[in-house]
Design a protein around this motif. Structure first.
Motif, short mmCIF file in Angstrom:
data_model
loop_
_atom_site.label_atom_id
_atom_site.label_comp_id
_atom_site.label_asym_id
_atom_site.label_seq_id
_atom_site.Cartn_x
_atom_site.Cartn_y
_atom_site.Cartn_z
N LYS A 150 -0.27 1.30 5.46
CA LYS A 150 0.12 0.18 4.59
C LYS A 150 -0.18 0.46 3.12
CE LYS A 150 -0.19 -4.83 4.08
NZ LYS A 150 -0.68 -6.10 4.68
N TYR A 151 -1.40 0.94 2.86
CA TYR A 151 -1.80 1.23 1.48
C TYR A 151 -1.99 2.73 1.26
CZ TYR A 151 -2.23 -3.78 1.05
OH TYR A 151 -1.94 -5.13 1.04
N ASP B 11 -8.27 -5.02 8.06
CA ASP B 11 -9.04 -4.86 6.83
C ASP B 11 -9.81 -3.54 6.86
OD1 ASP B 11 -10.11 -5.52 4.38
OD2 ASP B 11 -11.67 -6.83 5.19
N TYR B 12 -9.24 -2.53 7.55
CA TYR B 12 -9.85 -1.21 7.61
C TYR B 12 -11.32 -1.28 8.05
CZ TYR B 12 -5.68 0.26 5.01
OH TYR B 12 -4.38 0.49 4.62
N PRO C 283 -12.33 -0.48 3.59
CA PRO C 283 -11.35 -0.60 2.50
C PRO C 283 -11.59 0.40 1.39
CG PRO C 283 -12.13 -2.77 3.18
CD PRO C 283 -12.99 -1.76 3.89
N VAL D 11 -9.85 -1.98 -4.65
CA VAL D 11 -9.56 -1.13 -3.50
C VAL D 11 -8.40 -0.21 -3.88
CG1 VAL D 11 -8.80 -1.04 -1.10
CG2 VAL D 11 -10.37 -2.84 -1.87
N ASP E 193 -1.12 -3.42 -4.95
CA ASP E 193 -2.47 -3.97 -4.95
C ASP E 193 -2.85 -4.36 -3.52
OD1 ASP E 193 -2.77 -3.64 -7.66
OD2 ASP E 193 -2.14 -5.69 -8.14
N TYR E 194 -4.11 -4.22 -3.22
CA TYR E 194 -4.60 -4.43 -1.85
C TYR E 194 -4.84 -5.90 -1.53
CZ TYR E 194 -7.84 -4.31 2.11
OH TYR E 194 -8.46 -4.51 3.31
N SER F 210 -5.93 0.24 10.66
CA SER F 210 -6.62 -0.82 9.93
C SER F 210 -7.15 -1.83 10.94
CB SER F 210 -5.68 -1.50 8.93
OG SER F 210 -6.35 -2.48 8.18
N ILE G 179 4.89 -0.91 0.33
CA ILE G 179 3.82 -0.72 1.31
C ILE G 179 4.42 -0.25 2.63
CG2 ILE G 179 2.23 -2.41 0.30
CD1 ILE G 179 3.17 -4.42 2.43
N LYS H 74 -3.46 4.91 2.95
CA LYS H 74 -4.79 5.40 3.29
C LYS H 74 -4.67 6.47 4.38
CE LYS H 74 -7.59 2.34 1.07
NZ LYS H 74 -8.77 2.69 0.22
N ALA I 186 -5.36 2.23 -3.54
CA ALA I 186 -4.28 2.66 -2.65
C ALA I 186 -3.98 4.13 -2.89
CB ALA I 186 -3.04 1.82 -2.88
#
Length: 979
Positions: free
Chosen positions: A618-619, A730-731, A628, A465, A446-447, A726, A661, A621, A467
């Motif tokens: 991290k997520y 927070d992107y 995000p 958000v 979870d983000y 990011s 992550i 992306k 992932a």
């Protein structure tokens, strides 16, 4: 890394359209199709293409699925599918392919069926597969206890076009050793990369000999592999296990023999070492008896052999006997290594430094054999106590033991270091409650945003958000048979000074294993501004015993409660462990002793397999994410192919949920191109990761890391900070005009800001040392180009004074940025005339000086650069004048120690206690949560400073620094034998 093609939308646009292939003078190609994963109704595949014709100015790959397969997403190409027929057109960034070029496209899909076997480029049918085939066998040496069995794993190097049968047959040797199962093995085009096991059994007999027998693993048309099996006797007749039984001892130094028992005794066993006939210069450091109990019988104890420093140049030998009543004695043969030639003086100094580090009286190691961060306890920098330790320290220990094996041919200490590392800082399955069995790679975590200040925590979790997909979990599980991670956690409280372990009355540690002292902990959790002085220590496994009524998690994530565990890996340390393993393999192979470390090499390859999580956002992306809500990654599209700042994993203590992550931030000082080369197809097969796509990932990483150094090189030659995917954690959208590296924005201080992460020269020395080793091993000219410029700058900023004085850069300042964005596969970034570095302060720090010297040593040894060699020698000669009884040190003044009474942000809603009763609330200070430090023998110096006195001065023996000094001496003595 580029974004994956949004193929579904494009397929809608292209349906029914004829896509014309560009005209080419002569098209010729080979193609290899590899299925990379399969399960749950889905699969993944990669298609490797080689252009064997004229240059291509655009390409279209076509093929037909034999079954009902449907592509769901792809990368490095834009697919369309009409029934079973597939066309993949080049992406915008990889249209042009020179003659001889190789590239790969990948995709995920649904359905099943045989692999396609006919491919065409621009309408011309390709040949293939052309990938060479061989047997991959790990390990190639096994020890089998009597009445028991042991296994080794077999797989194929590449996908076959039809079934391959592999048989294992016994050779001439001990008939007690036989093949119990696993012959024949059948590998198909779909399971070729899944390891299958062969079991060797040892019969129970009445003799006490440890016989051997070779076993041949073979398949028609392929080179066979020999696995050597040794029977381990356990007939109740006790035996001494002595390693090694033949060793070299440099003059004026010591060598170590490890001794333990083969079986658990019913009472104490006394073992006596004694000297036999031979060279009288070789003696026992101590004739004291060793005592083994029913508890410690299988723990190595050491016998040390001295070699006197004399004037002769003879390399004499002497036998030593290790004996116990009623047990067959073991003879050890020691050979004196002469050091009279000037070339050996630095090797002798290595042994002297090594012996100081390994001397138990000097306090570098805990009772468990774990290296402390430093001998001294009152030390705050990255760890906040000297008797914590880090994965960094373990990696340096491995590296130092590899150097020791290089000079003494004794590989037992190297193997022991890895075993201790595996026991204490690589969390076992028991320390990963639930074994991550509930981890879902389609929904890895979870983000939660990262915030700039500790006061902006805790942060909320968001399930809206999305992932991206974790593309390597399935193949790691398939390869190793479980979902547990194999990586080092970065921080241990070795003496349990905080009390999160069992030192305060509990029967089990927080993680549920039986470790009674050594505890997994963490500190940093709250954004780039959180320095060590603003951290709140907490256990990695939180069962709500301490902190608030719900433990510590609610300090970091809103609404989070206890009963959860989490670990964080520092990728540079794991990569350094692989680097150390490579050198151990290289030097042991030169000696013909590689079989002594084969089991450890398999573990190092496994560590490198899991280290690929450091390549991912991290997520998960895609690189270039600026919101995000940006597109989630699929397949390997979220890989930057660099070593990021960390990766982490965890879950619920009851196994109900689990997560993984990566990190979005990439620092120049964390890269390790030598480790990438080692783990790639170019590296030694003994260190090849077993997962089917791992070596190709590392080949891409090798190219990308060297490009990253080049893109970050300042006009003067120093390497600037790094890049982030990011922005602001927070992107967010980076400021206009920010240059990017494969979509990631330039960041002069990635990860942390207090102090700025690229202020310290140590990251320059560490990063360039790894690049210099790559250049030394491979002759990489792009690496040399970076090193030429960097070395000239660093040497110009170095002063070699009289006696023991020297100055090297310490703190640096930066201005400007890389000249342009860069995202060219296989290309080379241009110069950066507007990116500048300024050296603000200088230092005589011995650890950084040693790392810097090693960079110059490897660079000079390959390039012949006289200034680099002279500067390295000058630094080492001056440091040798600083020798003390415990190592080589200089005093340092700690002006930052005025921060011991700094306030630590704690939300007003949080109140709790540390295990010793220290209060955690909105009035907390650094020392207020660590009141035990006031009992440290050195505390009075800090207190005087806090009362208004001058900044205190300390002399520290950091493990990594003292190890690096030893290795710098060994490197210089070995690479420049004539001084």
């Amino acid at each position: 890394m580029r974004k994956p093609a949004l193929w579904a939308a494009l397929a809608t646009l292209l349906t029914g359209m004829a896509v014309a292939a560009p005209a080419q003078a002569a098209v010729a190609c080979t193609v290899t199709y590899n299925k990379t994963w399969e399960g749950g109704g889905g699969f993944g595949a990669s298609i490797a293409i080689t252009n064997q014709g004229d240059a291509l100015n655009g390409w279209t790959l076509t093929f037909t699925f034999p079954g009902n397969q449907r592509i769901t997403n792809a990368w490095d190409g834009v697919p369309t599918q009409n029934g079973a027929n597939v066309s993949i057109v080049n992406a915008s960034y990889n249209a042009n392919k020179a003659s001889g070029a190789q590239w790969t496209v990948g995709f995920n899909g649904t359905g099943s069926g045989a692999n396609p076997d006919t491919f065409a480029i621009n309408g011309t049918t390709c040949t293939g597969p052309q990938q060479p085939q061989s047997l991959m066998v790990t390990p190639t040496s096994v020890s089998v206890p009597e009445g028991d069995d042991e296994t080794f794993a077999v797989r194929l190097q590449s996908q076959p076009s039809s079934n391959v049968t592999v048989t294992t047959t016994a050779g001439t040797g001990d008939s007690d050793l036989t093949v119990a199962s696993g012959t024949p093995l059948t590998f198909t085009p779909s399971n070729w990369n899944t390891p299958q096991l062969v079991t060797i059994a040892a019969a129970q007999d009445s003799d006490t000999t440890n016989g051997t027998r070779p076993f041949t693993v073979a398949s028609a048309g392929l080179t066979s592999v020999t696995v050597n099996a040794t029977e381990s006797d356990n007939d109740g007749a006790q035996a001494l296990v002595v390693t090694p039984t033949s060793l070299s001892v440099p003059e004026g130094a010591q060598a170590i023999v490890n001794v333990k028992l083969q079986a658990q005794p019913s009472g104490n066993v006394t073992v006596n070492p004694s000297a036999g006939t031979g060279d009288a210069d070789l003696t026992l450091a101590s004739t004291a008896a060793l005592t083994f109990t029913p508890t410690n019988w299988n723990v190595d104890q050491q016998v040390r052999i001295n070699a006197a420093d004399d004037a002769d140049d003879d390399n004499g030998t002497r036998t030593f006997t290790i004996a116990a009543s009623g047990v067959p004695s073991v003879t050890v043969t020691a050979t004196e290594v002469d050091d009279e030639a000037p070339s050996n003086s630095y090797l002798t100094e290595f042994q002297t430094q090594y012996d100081k580090i390994k001397n138990p009286a000097n306090g570098y190691f805990s009772p468990e054999g774990i290296p402390y961060h430093s001998i001294e306890t009152l030390l705050v920098e990255a760890p906040d106590h000297g008797h914590q330790t880090t994965s960094e320290a373990f990696s340096y220990w491995l590296w130092m033991e590899a150097q020791y094996g290089r000079l003494t041919k004794n590989w037992a200490p190297f193997n022991n270091a890895w075993n201790i590392m595996e026991q204490f800082i690589i969390p076992s399955t028991a320390n990963q409650p639930g074994g991550q069995s509930t981890y879902n790679p389609a929904d890895p975590a979870d983000y939660a945003p990262e915030r700039n200040l500790p006061s902006q925590y805790p942060v909320p979790l968001s399930t809206t958000v999305v992932a991206g997909q974790d593309p390597i979990s399935a193949e790691l599980q398939s390869t190793y048979g479980n979902k547990s991670m194999y990586a080092m956690h970065w921080l241990l409280d070795v003496d349990d000074v905080y009390g999160f372990g069992t030192g305060r009355g509990s029967s089990l540690s927080e993680c549920g294993d039986n470790t009674k002292r050594v505890t997994y902990i963490n500190t940093y959790q709250r954004g780039p501004q959180e320095s060590v002085w603003e951290t709140i220590p907490h256990p990695s496994c939180d069962t709500q015993r301490y902190g608030s009524s719900t433990g510590f998690p609610s300090l970091f994530i809103q609404g989070s409660t206890g009963n959860q565990w989490r670990y964080t890996a520092a990728p540079d340390a794991d990569a350094r462990a692989v680097q150390a393993a490579y050198w151990a393999l290289t030097w042991a192979t030169e000696q013909g002793n590689q079989s002594q470390i084969s089991a450890t090499m398999a573990k190092a390859a496994k560590l490198g397999d899991y280290l690929r999580y450091a390549m991912y956002d991290k997520y998960f992306k895609n690189p270039g994410c600026t919101s995000p809500t940006c597109a989630a990654g699929s397949g390997k599209s979220s890989s930057a192919y660099l070593l990021n700042w960390y990766f982490a994993w965890g879950g619920a203590m009851d196994g109900a949920w689990a997560w993984r992550i990566g990190s979005s931030h990439n620092h120049g000082g964390y890269q390790n191109p030598l480790a990438a080369w080692v783990l790639s197809p170019q590296g030694p097969s003994a260190l090849r990761p077993q997962s089917p796509t791992a070596d190709d990932d590392w080949a891409k990483s090798l190219t990308r890391q060297v490009q990253f150094y080049t893109w970050l090189q300042s006009a003067e030659g120093a390497i600037a900070g790094g890049a982030t995917n990011s922005w602001d954690g927070d992107y967010q959208q980076p400021p206009a005009g920010t240059p990017s590296f494969f979509g990631m924005a330039y960041d002069p201080d990635p990860v942390y800001h207090d102090p700025p992460s690229n202020q310290w020269f140590g990251f320059q020395a560490w990063g360039m040392e790894r690049l210099a080793e790559l250049y030394y091993v491979t002759g990489d000219l792009k690496a040399k180009a970076v090193l030429d410029k960097w070395a000239a700058w660093a040497i110009s900023e170095t002063t070699l004074g009289s006696g023991s004085t020297y100055q090297i850069p310490n703190e640096m300042g930066w201005s400007g940025a890389p000249a342009a964005s860069f995202n060219t596969e296989g290309g080379t970034p241009g110069p950066n005339p507007g990116l500048h570095v300024t050296v603000r302060t200088y230092t005589n720090d011995v650890g950084v000086a040693a790392g810097y010297a090693r960079t110059l040593i490897y660079y000079a040894a390959k390039s012949g650069n006289a200034a680099a060699k002279a500067t390295a020698k000058g630094l080492l000669d001056r440091m040798l004048l600083l020798k003390g009884s415990k190592g080589i040190t200089v005093p340092e003044t700690r002006g930052d120690y005025n921060r011991f009474d700094d306030s630590v942000y704690v939300p007003s809603s949080f109140t709790g206690t540390m295990p010793n009763g220290d209060t955690i609330n909105s009035s907390s200070t650094f020392i207020g949560m660590r009141s035990f430090l006031k009992n440290d023998p050195e505390w009075s110096k800090v207190q005087a400073h806090l009362n208004g006195g001058p900044a205190p001065t300390f002399t520290y023996h950091r493990f990594w620094a003292q190890s690096d000094i030893a290795m710098a001496l060994a490197d210089y003595g070995s690479l420049f034998p004539n001084g």
